[in-house]
Write a protein that holds these residues in place. Structure first.
Motif, PDB file in Angstrom:
ATOM      1  N   ARG A  33       0.958  -7.684  16.197  1.00  0.00           N
ATOM      2  CA  ARG A  33      -0.734  -7.565  16.594  1.00  0.00           C
ATOM      3  C   ARG A  33      -1.703  -7.317  15.374  1.00  0.00           C
ATOM      4  N   GLN A  34      -1.246  -6.550  14.229  1.00  0.00           N
ATOM      5  CA  GLN A  34      -2.118  -6.200  13.506  1.00  0.00           C
ATOM      6  C   GLN A  34      -2.335  -7.147  12.326  1.00  0.00           C
ATOM      7  N   GLY A  35      -1.538  -8.242  12.357  1.00  0.00           N
ATOM      8  CA  GLY A  35      -1.847  -9.302  11.324  1.00  0.00           C
ATOM      9  C   GLY A  35      -0.531  -9.983  10.851  1.00  0.00           C
ATOM     10  N   GLU A  36      -0.546 -10.279   9.517  1.00  0.00           N
ATOM     11  CA  GLU A  36       0.529 -11.054   9.176  1.00  0.00           C
ATOM     12  C   GLU A  36       0.731 -10.719   7.416  1.00  0.00           C
ATOM     13  N   ILE A  37       2.112 -10.629   7.170  1.00  0.00           N
ATOM     14  CA  ILE A  37       2.474 -10.607   5.827  1.00  0.00           C
ATOM     15  C   ILE A  37       3.072 -11.886   5.612  1.00  0.00           C
ATOM     16  N   GLN A  43      14.697  -5.860  -3.201  1.00  0.00           N
ATOM     17  CA  GLN A  43      15.407  -6.151  -4.447  1.00  0.00           C
ATOM     18  C   GLN A  43      16.085  -4.601  -4.794  1.00  0.00           C
ATOM     19  N   GLY A  44      17.220  -4.580  -4.562  1.00  0.00           N
ATOM     20  CA  GLY A  44      17.770  -3.249  -4.795  1.00  0.00           C
ATOM     21  C   GLY A  44      17.551  -2.546  -3.371  1.00  0.00           C
ATOM     22  N   ASN A  45      17.046  -1.240  -3.674  1.00  0.00           N
ATOM     23  CA  ASN A  45      16.806  -0.301  -2.493  1.00  0.00           C
ATOM     24  C   ASN A  45      15.062  -0.434  -2.195  1.00  0.00           C
ATOM     25  N   THR A  46      14.478  -1.478  -2.924  1.00  0.00           N
ATOM     26  CA  THR A  46      13.021  -1.487  -2.718  1.00  0.00           C
ATOM     27  C   THR A  46      12.741  -2.515  -1.906  1.00  0.00           C
ATOM     28  N   LEU A  47      11.881  -2.271  -0.885  1.00  0.00           N
ATOM     29  CA  LEU A  47      11.369  -3.231  -0.052  1.00  0.00           C
ATOM     30  C   LEU A  47       9.922  -3.680  -0.490  1.00  0.00           C
ATOM     31  N   ILE A  75      -2.794  -5.288   5.222  1.00  0.00           N
ATOM     32  CA  ILE A  75      -1.377  -5.538   5.083  1.00  0.00           C
ATOM     33  C   ILE A  75      -0.501  -4.133   5.247  1.00  0.00           C
ATOM     34  N   LYS A  76      -0.949  -3.112   5.091  1.00  0.00           N
ATOM     35  CA  LYS A  76      -0.193  -1.962   5.238  1.00  0.00           C
ATOM     36  C   LYS A  76       0.024  -1.434   6.519  1.00  0.00           C
ATOM     37  N   LYS A  77      -1.068  -1.811   7.661  1.00  0.00           N
ATOM     38  CA  LYS A  77      -0.799  -1.581   8.763  1.00  0.00           C
ATOM     39  C   LYS A  77       0.482  -2.436   9.360  1.00  0.00           C
ATOM     40  N   VAL A  78       0.254  -3.847   8.901  1.00  0.00           N
ATOM     41  CA  VAL A  78       1.554  -4.602   9.182  1.00  0.00           C
ATOM     42  C   VAL A  78       2.770  -4.018   8.657  1.00  0.00           C
ATOM     43  N   ALA A  79       2.818  -3.554   7.468  1.00  0.00           N
ATOM     44  CA  ALA A  79       4.021  -3.293   7.015  1.00  0.00           C
ATOM     45  C   ALA A  79       4.474  -1.856   7.791  1.00  0.00           C
ATOM     46  N   MET A  80       3.768  -1.132   8.217  1.00  0.00           N
ATOM     47  CA  MET A  80       4.136   0.157   8.836  1.00  0.00           C
ATOM     48  C   MET A  80       4.705  -0.416  10.372  1.00  0.00           C
ATOM     49  N   ASN A  81       4.295  -1.478  10.644  1.00  0.00           N
ATOM     50  CA  ASN A  81       4.785  -2.081  12.043  1.00  0.00           C
ATOM     51  C   ASN A  81       6.060  -2.598  11.708  1.00  0.00           C
ATOM     52  N   ARG A  87      13.249  -0.116  11.774  1.00  0.00           N
ATOM     53  CA  ARG A  87      14.038   1.150  11.627  1.00  0.00           C
ATOM     54  C   ARG A  87      14.960   1.196  10.657  1.00  0.00           C
ATOM     55  N   THR A  88      14.434   0.316   9.527  1.00  0.00           N
ATOM     56  CA  THR A  88      15.313   0.548   8.251  1.00  0.00           C
ATOM     57  C   THR A  88      15.082   1.419   7.353  1.00  0.00           C
ATOM     58  N   VAL A  89      15.715   2.066   6.388  1.00  0.00           N
ATOM     59  CA  VAL A  89      15.526   2.857   5.616  1.00  0.00           C
ATOM     60  C   VAL A  89      15.600   2.562   4.061  1.00  0.00           C
ATOM     61  N   PHE A  90      14.599   2.371   3.328  1.00  0.00           N
ATOM     62  CA  PHE A  90      14.383   2.095   1.908  1.00  0.00           C
ATOM     63  C   PHE A  90      14.110   3.083   0.920  1.00  0.00           C
ATOM     64  N   THR A  91      14.463   3.398  -0.194  1.00  0.00           N
ATOM     65  CA  THR A  91      14.224   4.305  -0.994  1.00  0.00           C
ATOM     66  C   THR A  91      12.573   4.222  -1.675  1.00  0.00           C
ATOM     67  N   ASP A  92      12.534   2.968  -1.946  1.00  0.00           N
ATOM     68  CA  ASP A  92      11.201   2.796  -2.267  1.00  0.00           C
ATOM     69  C   ASP A  92      10.408   1.492  -1.598  1.00  0.00           C
ATOM     70  N   LEU A  93       8.872   1.565  -1.420  1.00  0.00           N
ATOM     71  CA  LEU A  93       8.175   0.582  -0.972  1.00  0.00           C
ATOM     72  C   LEU A  93       7.246  -0.046  -2.012  1.00  0.00           C
TER      73      LEU A  93
END
Length: 117
Positions: A33-37, A43-47, A75-81, A87-93
């Motif tokens: 709903r917030q948009g598109e990415i 790459q590794g533990n980075t999303l 883009i940040k709002k879509v990323a949060m969605n 419900r995936t955990v990544f070390t870095d974004l």
């Protein structure tokens, strides 16, 4: 070539570029709903959330210049969605921009800006 075709060509080129550089593509054109990415990759533990901007001329400036503050916030709002949905955990974004200048059907100049915002 119209803008939609240029954009689609640019996104395909961006995916090819990322795969050649050892990125695992998780989603292309992720929508909510917030948009598109355009591309979500790992790459590794980075999303990495990637906005692709494609141009065939500099008439309206470089593509990366179109990723302004308002676009970044969207883009940040879509990323949060995406994060809450998966419900995936990544070390870095990270938020990247890939700027593509289409020279002709077979030639493109790709600029990858890591940590763009």
């Amino acid at each position: 070539m119209d803008n939609k075709k240029i954009g689609a060509l640019g996104e395909r080129r961006a995916v090819e570029f990322l795969k050649r550089n050892n990125y695992n593509i998780l989603a292309v054109n992720y929508r909510c709903r917030q948009g598109e990415i355009d591309i979500i990759a790992r790459q590794g533990n980075t999303l990495i959330f990637i906005e692709v901007k494609t141009r065939s001329s500099l008439k309206f400036g470089m593509g990366m210049e179109a990723v302004n503050y308002v676009k970044q916030q969207k883009i940040k709002k879509v990323a949060m969605n995406f994060l809450s949905e998966k419900r995936t955990v990544f070390t870095d974004l990270r938020f990247d921009v890939i700027d593509i200048m289409i020279k002709d059907r077979d030639t493109a100049e790709i600029t990858h800006i890591k940590n763009a915002f």
